[in-house]
Design an enzyme around this catalytic site. Structure first.
Site, PDB file in Angstrom:
ATOM      1  N   HIS A  47      -4.306  -3.109  -0.846  1.00  0.00           N
ATOM      2  CA  HIS A  47      -4.860  -4.455  -1.075  1.00  0.00           C
ATOM      3  C   HIS A  47      -5.882  -4.743   0.025  1.00  0.00           C
ATOM      4  O   HIS A  47      -5.912  -5.841   0.566  1.00  0.00           O
ATOM      5  CB  HIS A  47      -3.753  -5.516  -1.033  1.00  0.00           C
ATOM      6  CG  HIS A  47      -2.662  -5.338  -2.026  1.00  0.00           C
ATOM      7  ND1 HIS A  47      -1.425  -5.921  -1.882  1.00  0.00           N
ATOM      8  CD2 HIS A  47      -2.603  -4.648  -3.190  1.00  0.00           C
ATOM      9  CE1 HIS A  47      -0.656  -5.594  -2.903  1.00  0.00           C
ATOM     10  NE2 HIS A  47      -1.344  -4.826  -3.712  1.00  0.00           N
ATOM     11  N   ASP A  60     -23.810   7.960  -1.952  1.00  0.00           N
ATOM     12  CA  ASP A  60     -23.196   9.196  -1.441  1.00  0.00           C
ATOM     13  C   ASP A  60     -21.773   9.373  -1.967  1.00  0.00           C
ATOM     14  O   ASP A  60     -21.466  10.357  -2.620  1.00  0.00           O
ATOM     15  CB  ASP A  60     -23.119   9.158   0.094  1.00  0.00           C
ATOM     16  CG  ASP A  60     -24.457   9.347   0.783  1.00  0.00           C
ATOM     17  OD1 ASP A  60     -25.455   9.648   0.102  1.00  0.00           O
ATOM     18  OD2 ASP A  60     -24.496   9.181   2.020  1.00  0.00           O
ATOM     19  N   HIS A  85      -3.190   3.569  -2.940  1.00  0.00           N
ATOM     20  CA  HIS A  85      -3.251   2.186  -3.410  1.00  0.00           C
ATOM     21  C   HIS A  85      -3.194   1.246  -2.217  1.00  0.00           C
ATOM     22  O   HIS A  85      -2.330   1.385  -1.352  1.00  0.00           O
ATOM     23  CB  HIS A  85      -2.076   1.889  -4.343  1.00  0.00           C
ATOM     24  CG  HIS A  85      -1.956   0.446  -4.709  1.00  0.00           C
ATOM     25  ND1 HIS A  85      -3.018  -0.276  -5.199  1.00  0.00           N
ATOM     26  CD2 HIS A  85      -0.918  -0.430  -4.629  1.00  0.00           C
ATOM     27  CE1 HIS A  85      -2.634  -1.523  -5.415  1.00  0.00           C
ATOM     28  NE2 HIS A  85      -1.380  -1.637  -5.076  1.00  0.00           N
ATOM     29  N   GLY A  90       0.822  -1.207   0.000  1.00  0.00           N
ATOM     30  CA  GLY A  90       0.000   0.000   0.000  1.00  0.00           C
ATOM     31  C   GLY A  90       0.851   1.249   0.000  1.00  0.00           C
ATOM     32  O   GLY A  90       1.972   1.248   0.518  1.00  0.00           O
ATOM     33  N   ASN A  91       0.320   2.313  -0.591  1.00  0.00           N
ATOM     34  CA  ASN A  91       1.068   3.565  -0.655  1.00  0.00           C
ATOM     35  C   ASN A  91       0.152   4.731  -0.999  1.00  0.00           C
ATOM     36  O   ASN A  91      -0.948   4.537  -1.521  1.00  0.00           O
ATOM     37  CB  ASN A  91       2.207   3.473  -1.682  1.00  0.00           C
ATOM     38  CG  ASN A  91       1.748   2.841  -2.983  1.00  0.00           C
ATOM     39  OD1 ASN A  91       0.948   3.423  -3.705  1.00  0.00           O
ATOM     40  ND2 ASN A  91       2.218   1.630  -3.264  1.00  0.00           N
ATOM     41  N   TYR A 109     -24.323  17.987   2.151  1.00  0.00           N
ATOM     42  CA  TYR A 109     -23.655  17.366   3.299  1.00  0.00           C
ATOM     43  C   TYR A 109     -22.380  18.126   3.647  1.00  0.00           C
ATOM     44  O   TYR A 109     -21.695  18.626   2.760  1.00  0.00           O
ATOM     45  CB  TYR A 109     -23.317  15.926   2.926  1.00  0.00           C
ATOM     46  CG  TYR A 109     -22.712  15.086   4.021  1.00  0.00           C
ATOM     47  CD1 TYR A 109     -23.517  14.407   4.927  1.00  0.00           C
ATOM     48  CD2 TYR A 109     -21.335  14.967   4.134  1.00  0.00           C
ATOM     49  CE1 TYR A 109     -22.952  13.617   5.920  1.00  0.00           C
ATOM     50  CE2 TYR A 109     -20.764  14.178   5.124  1.00  0.00           C
ATOM     51  CZ  TYR A 109     -21.576  13.506   6.014  1.00  0.00           C
ATOM     52  OH  TYR A 109     -21.016  12.736   6.993  1.00  0.00           O
ATOM     53  N   SER A 145       8.236   3.816  -4.247  1.00  0.00           N
ATOM     54  CA  SER A 145       7.297   2.707  -4.427  1.00  0.00           C
ATOM     55  C   SER A 145       7.391   2.127  -5.832  1.00  0.00           C
ATOM     56  O   SER A 145       7.510   2.870  -6.809  1.00  0.00           O
ATOM     57  CB  SER A 145       5.870   3.222  -4.202  1.00  0.00           C
ATOM     58  OG  SER A 145       4.938   2.315  -4.727  1.00  0.00           O
ATOM     59  N   SER A 146       7.290   0.802  -5.940  1.00  0.00           N
ATOM     60  CA  SER A 146       7.346   0.180  -7.270  1.00  0.00           C
ATOM     61  C   SER A 146       6.073   0.472  -8.063  1.00  0.00           C
ATOM     62  O   SER A 146       5.971   0.086  -9.230  1.00  0.00           O
ATOM     63  CB  SER A 146       7.582  -1.325  -7.138  1.00  0.00           C
ATOM     64  OG  SER A 146       6.488  -1.937  -6.494  1.00  0.00           O
ATOM     65  N   ASP A 147       5.109   1.162  -7.438  1.00  0.00           N
ATOM     66  CA  ASP A 147       3.900   1.590  -8.158  1.00  0.00           C
ATOM     67  C   ASP A 147       4.025   3.025  -8.651  1.00  0.00           C
ATOM     68  O   ASP A 147       3.027   3.601  -9.116  1.00  0.00           O
ATOM     69  CB  ASP A 147       2.671   1.487  -7.235  1.00  0.00           C
ATOM     70  CG  ASP A 147       2.386   0.067  -6.806  1.00  0.00           C
ATOM     71  OD1 ASP A 147       2.351  -0.811  -7.682  1.00  0.00           O
ATOM     72  OD2 ASP A 147       2.198  -0.176  -5.599  1.00  0.00           O
ATOM     73  N   HIS A 149      -5.961  -7.958  -7.996  1.00  0.00           N
ATOM     74  CA  HIS A 149      -4.918  -7.128  -7.445  1.00  0.00           C
ATOM     75  C   HIS A 149      -5.348  -6.327  -6.203  1.00  0.00           C
ATOM     76  O   HIS A 149      -4.984  -6.669  -5.090  1.00  0.00           O
ATOM     77  CB  HIS A 149      -4.377  -6.214  -8.555  1.00  0.00           C
ATOM     78  CG  HIS A 149      -3.235  -5.361  -8.132  1.00  0.00           C
ATOM     79  ND1 HIS A 149      -2.575  -4.507  -8.971  1.00  0.00           N
ATOM     80  CD2 HIS A 149      -2.642  -5.195  -6.941  1.00  0.00           C
ATOM     81  CE1 HIS A 149      -1.616  -3.874  -8.329  1.00  0.00           C
ATOM     82  NE2 HIS A 149      -1.639  -4.279  -7.096  1.00  0.00           N
ATOM     83  N   SER A 153       9.780   2.212  -1.422  1.00  0.00           N
ATOM     84  CA  SER A 153       9.397   0.824  -1.696  1.00  0.00           C
ATOM     85  C   SER A 153       9.799  -0.122  -0.562  1.00  0.00           C
ATOM     86  O   SER A 153      10.917  -0.037  -0.041  1.00  0.00           O
ATOM     87  CB  SER A 153      10.076   0.363  -2.996  1.00  0.00           C
ATOM     88  OG  SER A 153       9.696  -0.957  -3.324  1.00  0.00           O
ATOM     89  N   GLY A 154       8.907  -1.022  -0.185  1.00  0.00           N
ATOM     90  CA  GLY A 154       9.273  -2.115   0.709  1.00  0.00           C
ATOM     91  C   GLY A 154       9.630  -1.702   2.117  1.00  0.00           C
ATOM     92  O   GLY A 154      10.353  -2.431   2.814  1.00  0.00           O
TER      93      GLY A 154
END
Lengths: 224, 224, 224, 224
Positions: free
Chosen positions: C95, C118, C93, C28-29, C217, C72-74, C158, C43-44
């Site tokens: 999972h 909403d 991002h 996640g990032n 809202y 990050s590798s993303d 993914h 990353s990691g």
């Protein structure tokens, strides 16, 4: 252990119930056998409000001996169990969600995990429905657990009772029964969704695992 | 790292087990390979009671070298794995609920998530049922994991073993196997309830993902 | 907001990911758009190890501008989205387990809750499987979300990407998508188990709910 | 209790919502009846940002009397309930996941647990779908709960409203409805997976349990 120490221990054990997600709001309670009676949670008090001093002492007819508050409305059940199972020194009652889901179906939790064979020596049995507040639940608990290896019983449409030589041992059984109730639940869901079977454990394997756990596992010398 | 540092690290890693909801009460354990043996959790001790000093050192025949307590009743299993897998420096054992539910069905966890391809390089395999306490489980772990890309195995009706170059790497695998066991469980439930299919990953995609994760992902320079 | 402040904010937002149970270990990032590029998680690295200073600045070709660690590798995915969606100021991002379970089936999360109408204005769409590490995922995110009311997409096999005007808005979408993914999952399970149907929301009701949420809202005066 | 004390109490009760996992991000709210109106959460504010002073006072037509922020967009619903149910002193609204999953199917939660008979005196009813923001939801809540023993209602495709003599009593009902929604959900899943039935409770047993819980359970003397 004197009464003040026992009140402090019983208070501390009660705090483990919400910490282990076994109880909601005021439900659930623990008792300890004391000379001539028992010590138990007061009725309808939240766990955050509990103090060692709020624990109520009753005799084994569930009559208050000491304490400003009314005892748990399950006190007659606890008292009945202490009267009929002399080795029991502590009792825990919860409505922990997975175990109670099994109880809602009226079926025992089958012994399909080595952790269940270890702690329960077989399935966790399910007792019949009984009204709350009197001796009925106590009778059902004693009828089912007397001579059974399991320290835990689920009661149809209701929840869980566990027994132990000490309140700590009964708490352990209450934590473990919810743990295995959840894992076996998940296994049953997975098996149904994937069209496979939950694998059974052979009775001889259950016996061997239970013997190992109760005779070899843990610390058998005095620990400092 | 000397023994005192390793005891402190092993103690700290054990505390990650309850923090990540992988263990209940006293179950689960981590070991680290040391010169001529291993360091492991004492048997039947709760995680709150553990201290760096309570960790037990044994040789690779599981005989105690140093420590006042009895070692984990899984020590012979750990020792067997260290004897037969020379690259393994750390081992974790848990009964984490979702992975154990898969184990209760006796089926591998299929590789249907990129996160599984990353960490496990394929399905998480399921070993046969084996009695606890001797070399049998170790033999099954070694038989299945030798030459396998997965650092994790589930054992039928029992739980999880993970291996790594370090105890931290084995802990990571134990955390990740429960994470993917849960997500794939949820996917299977959803697919069954909605009459759809869990999508498969092509073997070539699994290979590419695993290669990227083990060669590109993370920090490959020295981090300060 | 200068870079130091943005690093501090991005670090603080990353800590919300484990706090909201959206990530495991290092996965996640979050990124934030900055002048000429973006700021993103290294990353990691585990969330406990992150610091404001460890965040990596890259240009919109994912080339590092500032920072001692690998990003990050993303990062190429984030960069692609910023290049093609000029209103996006933050990307998350994860999972997260329930949303990823939907992704594993390759199906959108249907809009059956007022809370979904909403926040998402309709179903949460599911993009096709794409390899990790390059522009492919970014292309799929942009293709699906461009002109869509949903700030969230799930990607087959993914996980989740969410976008927002700010990193905080993207984080909110990441929290909400997991929340509704779970509730709709539970509703589907309940419906299947009981032989009933999950009730649909009429498109006109979804439109009205989404308009109210995005226009009425919340606080529309300046809050002190 | 003066307004300052009530603001402090209402703030403290709001913090129980995330603590009990009943709400996500800014959703959910609690109100308290005050002379000539009500006190309620401001709209679109996260629970971490709430303060006693941020609570908004409105009259029973939902017009702001005191407060710098806009009140919850559910204020008209709360006001309608206070106007039509004079015994109600507190109202809680959540999208708690298990109860909302039941709501998504449009079906009441059947009374199959003693804990449900205790707190709700029967099933937790499900109201029809109604648009958010006006009197419609209030009308549905009043129509269904008037004369009903349950202090909780689930609303189709939406979530939960609970009422009580005090905000604390309404909070208790909100906590308990999620608890029983979860356990009955689990029981239904288990029954479907194993081909068994969730056991019903006889109406006479439900009546007896509810009477005991509302008349005997708890502390009926003044507690110090």
């Amino acid at each position: 252990m004197n009464h003040a120490e026992l009140r402090a221990e019983l208070h501390a054990l009660h705090l483990e119930l919400p910490k282990n997600s076994l109880v909601t709001w005021t439900s659930g309670n623990i008792s300890a056998r004391v000379d001539g009676g028992l010590l138990i949670k007061p009725s309808g008090v939240t766990f955050a409000e509990l103090t060692p001093e709020s624990m109520v002492a009753t005799d084994l007819d569930a009559q208050v001996i000491e304490g400003d508050l009314s005892p748990s409305s399950d006190t007659a059940t606890h008292a009945y169990i202490y009267r009929h199972l002399p080795d029991v020194g502590g009792i825990v009652h919860t409505h922990s969600p997975y175990a109670t889901a099994w109880a809602a179906t009226g079926h025992a939790i089958p012994c399909v995990l080595t952790a269940m064979a270890d702690e329960f020596g077989g399935p966790v049995p399910c007792g019949s429905f009984a009204p709350i507040g009197g001796a009925d639940i106590g009778q059902e608990v004693v009828r089912v657990l007397k001579g059974h290896r399991s320290p835990a019983i689920i009661l149809q449409s209701h929840g869980v009772f566990t027994i132990g030589k000490t309140p700590l041992a009964a708490l352990k059984a209450a934590v473990m029964v919810e743990d295995v109730a959840r894992t076996v639940f998940l296994a049953c869901q997975l098996a149904a969704a994937r069209g496979v079977e939950v694998q059974t454990l052979a009775p001889a394997d259950i016996d061997r695992l239970h013997h190992r756990y109760t005779h070899v596992y843990g610390q058998h010398q005095e620990t400092p």
